[in-house]
Design an enzyme around this catalytic site. Structure first.
Site, mmCIF file in Angstrom:
data_model
loop_
_atom_site.group_PDB
_atom_site.id
_atom_site.type_symbol
_atom_site.label_atom_id
_atom_site.label_comp_id
_atom_site.label_asym_id
_atom_site.label_seq_id
_atom_site.Cartn_x
_atom_site.Cartn_y
_atom_site.Cartn_z
ATOM 1 N N ASP A 100 20.349 -22.104 62.895
ATOM 2 C CA ASP A 100 19.968 -21.326 61.715
ATOM 3 C C ASP A 100 21.032 -21.365 60.620
ATOM 4 O O ASP A 100 22.198 -21.684 60.859
ATOM 5 C CB ASP A 100 19.742 -19.859 62.103
ATOM 6 C CG ASP A 100 18.446 -19.646 62.869
ATOM 7 O OD1 ASP A 100 17.853 -20.638 63.321
ATOM 8 O OD2 ASP A 100 18.042 -18.473 63.023
ATOM 9 N N ASP A 101 20.577 -20.993 59.415
ATOM 10 C CA ASP A 101 21.432 -20.641 58.267
ATOM 11 C C ASP A 101 22.097 -21.823 57.567
ATOM 12 O O ASP A 101 23.082 -21.636 56.852
ATOM 13 C CB ASP A 101 22.517 -19.633 58.674
ATOM 14 C CG ASP A 101 21.947 -18.329 59.188
ATOM 15 O OD1 ASP A 101 20.716 -18.161 59.144
ATOM 16 O OD2 ASP A 101 22.732 -17.480 59.640
ATOM 17 N N HIS A 152 13.495 -20.783 56.958
ATOM 18 C CA HIS A 152 14.238 -19.564 57.310
ATOM 19 C C HIS A 152 14.328 -18.621 56.109
ATOM 20 O O HIS A 152 15.266 -17.838 55.996
ATOM 21 C CB HIS A 152 15.637 -19.946 57.798
ATOM 22 C CG HIS A 152 16.348 -18.883 58.588
ATOM 23 N ND1 HIS A 152 15.725 -18.093 59.531
ATOM 24 C CD2 HIS A 152 17.654 -18.474 58.576
ATOM 25 C CE1 HIS A 152 16.603 -17.265 60.069
ATOM 26 N NE2 HIS A 152 17.780 -17.469 59.497
ATOM 27 N N HIS A 156 18.791 -15.021 52.887
ATOM 28 C CA HIS A 156 18.928 -14.446 54.228
ATOM 29 C C HIS A 156 18.837 -12.925 54.103
ATOM 30 O O HIS A 156 19.840 -12.204 54.144
ATOM 31 C CB HIS A 156 20.249 -14.876 54.865
ATOM 32 C CG HIS A 156 20.229 -14.800 56.358
ATOM 33 N ND1 HIS A 156 20.387 -13.623 57.039
ATOM 34 C CD2 HIS A 156 20.025 -15.762 57.297
ATOM 35 C CE1 HIS A 156 20.317 -13.850 58.340
ATOM 36 N NE2 HIS A 156 20.089 -15.148 58.523
ATOM 37 N N HIS A 248 23.855 -21.299 65.481
ATOM 38 C CA HIS A 248 24.070 -21.373 64.041
ATOM 39 C C HIS A 248 24.954 -22.570 63.698
ATOM 40 O O HIS A 248 25.692 -23.080 64.549
ATOM 41 C CB HIS A 248 24.715 -20.083 63.518
ATOM 42 C CG HIS A 248 23.819 -18.889 63.593
ATOM 43 N ND1 HIS A 248 23.649 -18.174 64.761
ATOM 44 C CD2 HIS A 248 23.023 -18.298 62.656
ATOM 45 C CE1 HIS A 248 22.790 -17.178 64.544
ATOM 46 N NE2 HIS A 248 22.400 -17.230 63.277
#
Length: 282
Positions: A100-101, A152, A156, A248
């Site tokens: 992620d991210d 995603h 965020h 991540h």
């Protein structure tokens, strides 16, 4: 007598003025010689040796490992986000790798991709739109290396706290930019923080994506796990058939990844290709 002779002589010598001078009208100017004519330049009959360069063929685009024949979707995701085979006789000891991210930084991402290649593993990279805008070339790198891109959200943020218009923008804008850069739409969605409501789920389904969170959190975001061994220990403690592993794009996870994947393989697990997962949970 002498006087008469003189007079007669004078009369005989006189005449009309100009009778002994030719008229100018009848006088011809002397001929002026013409200059030599310029010689004619004769161009030799030389054959044309000019050649037209052969057309340059465009270089072929690098082959995208994902541009293959359709893959049978013979696995599905359960309501608690585990990955299961449709046929009970198929391999159950599979895990889904996710990151992620990103995309964040080229060196770290390249190292991560190299490790996945070493283990012949596919993963879903759940990317944020604002990071794509900052690093469009890194999104293309993920795609060109044959990995799968997931949505995603643009920022965020906790989508549960946003109104319908904001939710739509957060999801749709990522779809748009990924399509523009790769030619493909993401088919997997993970909300930031794993936080979602019915509005989010409905929008994800409308966009043709499979909604998921995770079943195995690496805890690589926790202060007490921000080191390679902490990531390895956390994942291995939760490892089970069908684990949907959340990681991540951070330095300590990338540093741990080769050893982690080796340990997972030593336990008899394989890494599932996300493309074999149905887009409807069961």
């Amino acid at each position: 007598m002498l006087l008469i002779v003189v007079i007669l002589t004078a009369i005989g010598c006189s005449g009309k003025p100009g009778t002994n001078t030719p008229e100018l009208a009848n006088q011809q100017e002397p001929a002026v010689p013409s200059p030599d004519p310029t010689p004619e330049v004769v161009t030799p009959n030389v054959p044309d040796v000019t050649t037209t360069p052969a057309p340059t063929e465009p270089e072929p685009e690098p082959e995208n490992p994902l541009n293959n024949e359709p893959i049978a979707q013979n696995y599905h995701m359960t309501s608690n986000y585990y990955i299961k085979p449709n046929d009970e006789n198929d391999n159950k000891k599979v895990v889904l790798l996710t990151f992620d991210d990103g995309p964040k930084e080229e060196k770290m991402l390249t190292d991560l991709l190299d490790i996945l290649d070493k283990h012949n593993a596919k993963a879903i990279f759940f990317v944020n739109g604002y990071r794509i805008k900052q690093n469009p070339e890194l999104l293309k790198l993920i795609h060109d290396r044959g990995q799968i891109i997931g949505n995603h959200a643009w920022d965020h943020i906790n989508l549960k706290k946003e109104n319908a218009e904001k939710i739509d923008q957060q999801i749709s804008d990522v779809q748009t930019i990924v399509k523009e850069l790769t030619g493909e739409l993401p088919v997997f969605f993970r909300p930031p923080f794993g936080a979602a409501n019915d509005e989010v789920r409905a929008k994800v389904k409308e966009a043709g994506m499979l909604f998921m969170t995770w079943s195995n959190g690496s805890l690589d975001w926790a202060d007490n796990v921000r080191k390679p061994q902490g990531v390895i220990d956390s994942v291995m403690e939760q490892l089970a058939p069908g684990s949907n592993i959340l990681m991540h794009e951070v330095a300590w996870t990338v540093e741990a990844l080769d050893a982690l994947l080796t340990k997972i393989e030593e336990q008899g697990y394989s890494f599932i290709d996300p493309r074999v997962i149905e887009l409807e949970a069961r």
